[in-house]
Design a protein around this motif. Sequence first.
Motif, PDB file in Angstrom:
ATOM      1  N   ASP A 138       9.360 -36.208 -32.631  1.00 30.93           N
ATOM      2  CA  ASP A 138      10.518 -36.975 -32.088  1.00 30.93           C
ATOM      3  C   ASP A 138      10.447 -38.190 -32.229  1.00 30.93           C
ATOM      4  N   TRP A 139       9.210 -38.840 -31.783  1.00 32.07           N
ATOM      5  CA  TRP A 139       9.133 -40.287 -31.660  1.00 32.07           C
ATOM      6  C   TRP A 139       9.257 -40.957 -33.088  1.00 32.07           C
ATOM      7  N   PHE A 140       8.572 -40.127 -33.972  1.00 29.03           N
ATOM      8  CA  PHE A 140       8.572 -40.672 -35.410  1.00 29.03           C
ATOM      9  C   PHE A 140       9.984 -41.012 -35.984  1.00 29.03           C
ATOM     10  N   THR A 153      12.798 -41.004 -33.786  1.00 28.61           N
ATOM     11  CA  THR A 153      13.641 -41.813 -32.662  1.00 28.61           C
ATOM     12  C   THR A 153      13.330 -43.145 -32.571  1.00 28.61           C
ATOM     13  N   THR A 154      12.081 -43.385 -32.674  1.00 27.96           N
ATOM     14  CA  THR A 154      11.688 -44.850 -32.137  1.00 27.96           C
ATOM     15  C   THR A 154      12.104 -45.832 -33.319  1.00 27.96           C
ATOM     16  N   PRO A 155      11.975 -45.552 -34.408  1.00 29.78           N
ATOM     17  CA  PRO A 155      12.948 -46.426 -35.544  1.00 29.78           C
ATOM     18  C   PRO A 155      14.247 -46.529 -35.255  1.00 29.78           C
ATOM     19  N   VAL A 204       3.114 -46.749 -37.609  1.00 25.81           N
ATOM     20  CA  VAL A 204       1.842 -46.721 -37.426  1.00 25.81           C
ATOM     21  C   VAL A 204       1.487 -46.276 -36.021  1.00 25.81           C
ATOM     22  N   MET A 205       2.461 -47.155 -35.197  1.00 24.40           N
ATOM     23  CA  MET A 205       2.113 -46.707 -33.740  1.00 24.40           C
ATOM     24  C   MET A 205       1.931 -45.308 -33.371  1.00 24.40           C
ATOM     25  N   ILE A 206       2.917 -44.673 -33.805  1.00 28.17           N
ATOM     26  CA  ILE A 206       3.271 -43.165 -33.564  1.00 28.17           C
ATOM     27  C   ILE A 206       2.337 -42.242 -34.059  1.00 28.17           C
ATOM     28  N   PHE A 234      -5.459 -49.134 -32.002  1.00 29.66           N
ATOM     29  CA  PHE A 234      -4.646 -49.549 -33.068  1.00 29.66           C
ATOM     30  C   PHE A 234      -3.188 -49.340 -32.665  1.00 29.66           C
ATOM     31  N   GLY A 235      -2.918 -48.328 -32.070  1.00 25.57           N
ATOM     32  CA  GLY A 235      -1.507 -47.866 -31.523  1.00 25.57           C
ATOM     33  C   GLY A 235      -1.030 -49.212 -30.830  1.00 25.57           C
ATOM     34  N   CYS A 236      -1.927 -49.489 -29.633  1.00 26.03           N
ATOM     35  CA  CYS A 236      -1.668 -50.695 -28.572  1.00 26.03           C
ATOM     36  C   CYS A 236      -1.374 -51.807 -29.357  1.00 26.03           C
ATOM     37  N   LEU A 250       9.791 -50.158 -20.325  1.00 24.69           N
ATOM     38  CA  LEU A 250       9.443 -48.812 -20.689  1.00 24.69           C
ATOM     39  C   LEU A 250       8.349 -48.399 -21.592  1.00 24.69           C
ATOM     40  N   TRP A 251       8.446 -49.123 -23.033  1.00 24.34           N
ATOM     41  CA  TRP A 251       7.578 -48.651 -24.125  1.00 24.34           C
ATOM     42  C   TRP A 251       6.045 -48.867 -23.839  1.00 24.34           C
ATOM     43  N   ILE A 252       5.960 -50.078 -22.765  1.00 21.35           N
ATOM     44  CA  ILE A 252       4.394 -50.212 -22.246  1.00 21.35           C
ATOM     45  C   ILE A 252       4.057 -49.137 -21.549  1.00 21.35           C
ATOM     46  N   LEU A 253       5.077 -48.450 -20.708  1.00 18.38           N
ATOM     47  CA  LEU A 253       4.477 -47.359 -19.875  1.00 18.38           C
ATOM     48  C   LEU A 253       4.080 -46.159 -20.640  1.00 18.38           C
ATOM     49  N   TYR A 254       4.344 -46.030 -21.945  1.00 21.02           N
ATOM     50  CA  TYR A 254       4.183 -44.629 -22.891  1.00 21.02           C
ATOM     51  C   TYR A 254       2.707 -44.765 -23.227  1.00 21.02           C
ATOM     52  N   PRO A 255       2.142 -45.837 -23.490  1.00 19.49           N
ATOM     53  CA  PRO A 255       0.534 -45.712 -23.633  1.00 19.49           C
ATOM     54  C   PRO A 255       0.149 -45.418 -22.348  1.00 19.49           C
ATOM     55  N   ALA A 309       1.082 -43.212 -20.053  1.00 23.51           N
ATOM     56  CA  ALA A 309       1.293 -41.864 -19.893  1.00 23.51           C
ATOM     57  C   ALA A 309       0.056 -41.403 -20.861  1.00 23.51           C
ATOM     58  N   TRP A 310       0.008 -41.856 -22.107  1.00 27.23           N
ATOM     59  CA  TRP A 310      -0.962 -41.164 -23.170  1.00 27.23           C
ATOM     60  C   TRP A 310      -2.212 -41.109 -22.435  1.00 27.23           C
ATOM     61  N   GLY A 311      -2.700 -42.318 -22.073  1.00 28.53           N
ATOM     62  CA  GLY A 311      -4.127 -42.562 -21.485  1.00 28.53           C
ATOM     63  C   GLY A 311      -4.464 -41.493 -20.332  1.00 28.53           C
ATOM     64  N   LEU A 349      10.423 -41.193 -18.459  1.00 26.23           N
ATOM     65  CA  LEU A 349      10.594 -42.365 -19.326  1.00 26.23           C
ATOM     66  C   LEU A 349      11.326 -41.876 -20.774  1.00 26.23           C
ATOM     67  N   ASP A 350      11.409 -40.633 -21.155  1.00 24.82           N
ATOM     68  CA  ASP A 350      12.400 -40.338 -22.267  1.00 24.82           C
ATOM     69  C   ASP A 350      14.038 -40.356 -21.828  1.00 24.82           C
ATOM     70  N   VAL A 351      14.139 -40.126 -20.587  1.00 19.07           N
ATOM     71  CA  VAL A 351      15.602 -40.021 -20.125  1.00 19.07           C
ATOM     72  C   VAL A 351      16.136 -41.527 -19.995  1.00 19.07           C
ATOM     73  N   LEU A 352      15.172 -42.413 -19.757  1.00 19.74           N
ATOM     74  CA  LEU A 352      15.604 -43.858 -19.547  1.00 19.74           C
ATOM     75  C   LEU A 352      15.561 -44.439 -20.865  1.00 19.74           C
ATOM     76  N   ALA A 353      14.707 -44.024 -21.776  1.00 18.58           N
ATOM     77  CA  ALA A 353      14.589 -44.707 -22.964  1.00 18.58           C
ATOM     78  C   ALA A 353      15.409 -44.094 -24.029  1.00 18.58           C
ATOM     79  N   LYS A 354      16.116 -43.163 -23.765  1.00 17.79           N
ATOM     80  CA  LYS A 354      17.252 -42.547 -24.788  1.00 17.79           C
ATOM     81  C   LYS A 354      18.524 -42.477 -24.226  1.00 17.79           C
ATOM     82  N   PRO A 355      19.031 -41.809 -23.354  1.00 16.08           N
ATOM     83  CA  PRO A 355      20.354 -41.721 -22.997  1.00 16.08           C
ATOM     84  C   PRO A 355      20.614 -42.951 -21.925  1.00 16.08           C
TER      85      PRO A 355
HETATM   86  C1  RET Z   1       1.310 -44.068 -28.017  1.00 15.82           C
HETATM   87  C2  RET Z   1      -0.125 -43.880 -28.032  1.00 15.82           C
HETATM   88  C3  RET Z   1      -0.964 -44.693 -29.090  1.00 15.82           C
HETATM   89  C4  RET Z   1      -0.834 -46.151 -28.332  1.00 15.82           C
HETATM   90  C5  RET Z   1       0.804 -46.641 -28.104  1.00 15.82           C
HETATM   91  C6  RET Z   1       1.425 -45.324 -27.806  1.00 15.82           C
HETATM   92  C7  RET Z   1       3.122 -45.701 -27.580  1.00 15.82           C
HETATM   93  C8  RET Z   1       4.039 -45.104 -27.794  1.00 15.82           C
HETATM   94  C9  RET Z   1       5.507 -45.330 -27.455  1.00 15.82           C
HETATM   95  C10 RET Z   1       6.411 -44.512 -27.556  1.00 15.82           C
HETATM   96  C11 RET Z   1       7.707 -44.661 -27.240  1.00 15.82           C
HETATM   97  C12 RET Z   1       8.659 -43.487 -27.214  1.00 15.82           C
HETATM   98  C13 RET Z   1       9.899 -43.303 -26.899  1.00 15.82           C
HETATM   99  C14 RET Z   1      10.569 -42.480 -27.228  1.00 15.82           C
HETATM  100  C15 RET Z   1      11.834 -42.062 -26.972  1.00 15.82           C
HETATM  101  O1  RET Z   1      12.555 -41.986 -25.984  1.00 15.82           O
HETATM  102  C16 RET Z   1       2.010 -43.464 -29.529  1.00 15.82           C
HETATM  103  C17 RET Z   1       1.603 -43.095 -26.784  1.00 15.82           C
HETATM  104  C18 RET Z   1       1.083 -47.927 -27.972  1.00 15.82           C
HETATM  105  C19 RET Z   1       5.916 -46.604 -27.128  1.00 15.82           C
HETATM  106  C20 RET Z   1      10.657 -44.721 -26.730  1.00 15.82           C
END
Ligand code: RET
Length: 247
Positions: A97-99, A101-103, A129-131, A151-153, A192-197, A199-201, A221-227
């Motif tokens: 999805d992100w590969f 939608t984020t572009p 690269v990030m995704i 690297f992603g950060c 919002l995008w700063i909160l994705y890493p 969540a990943w962590g 995050l996805d509901v706020l970042a997309k719709p």
């Molecule tokens: C990962 C892990 C590696 C480090 C970073 C990340 C950032 C992901 C982001 C995702 C954004 C997704 C969106 C989805 C659509 O709604 C891949 C979690 C920095 C910023 C906006």
Amino acid sequence: NGKSAAIAITTHGSDLYWAICAIMITATMVFVGLAATKPRHHRIFHYITAAITMVAAVAYFSMASNLGWTPIDVEFQRNNPVVRGVNREIFYVRYIDWFITTPLLLMDLLLTAGMPWPTVLFVILVDEVMIVTGLVGALVKSSYKWGYFAFGCAALAYIVWELVWTARKHASRLGSDIGKAFVSCGSLTAFLWILYPVAWGVCEGGNVISPDSEAVFYGILDVLAKPVFGALLIWGHRGIDPGRLGL
Ligand code: RET
């Protein structure tokens, strides 16, 4: 059953995933419907934004159906830090999805700012690269996963910089209405995008919160970042002729 192999898997996430799937489908229909009310050459942002929620709808359909994941060994289990041989459900479908939608989200923003195409291309390549580092890091079992995460950060730091600095200045030079449209959507995205890493962590990375909580964290995050982002962006464009952006 205490004897079965331990796997951290979502039990209540599915209901939430279905609800978000419905939100994504509804948003797609609204954005396509709004496009139909405009002349064809005024539809670019409707189409990009509808494609984003369309892809997310399929990703959420997959996760709601308990598909698109794979069990990955985790080194740390909540409340039981020494147990080995424990798995976690990793939804790789998020990254597909992100590969895509984020572009598209970056195109929405950078085209709004009227950025030249080489910049748009490079920011998107860094985003990819990030995704991919996030996906590989999520699938790696050892602590090397944090190397991919780093690297992603770094890639995200560059993207956020381009948004909050370069593109913001470019947008404001094109006019105060374009500047305002960009700042509202750009700030929402940077936040919002700063909160994705984060969540990943705590999910794929550290296995600190359960897959049920992961469904809530990424779901909001996805509901706020997309719709929500898409509605704000299309609203922001209401008085802007795409010709002024070179589109
Ligand atoms: C990962 C892990 C590696 C480090 C970073 C990340 C950032 C992901 C982001 C995702 C954004 C997704 C969106 C989805 C659509 O709604 C891949 C979690 C920095 C910023 C906006």
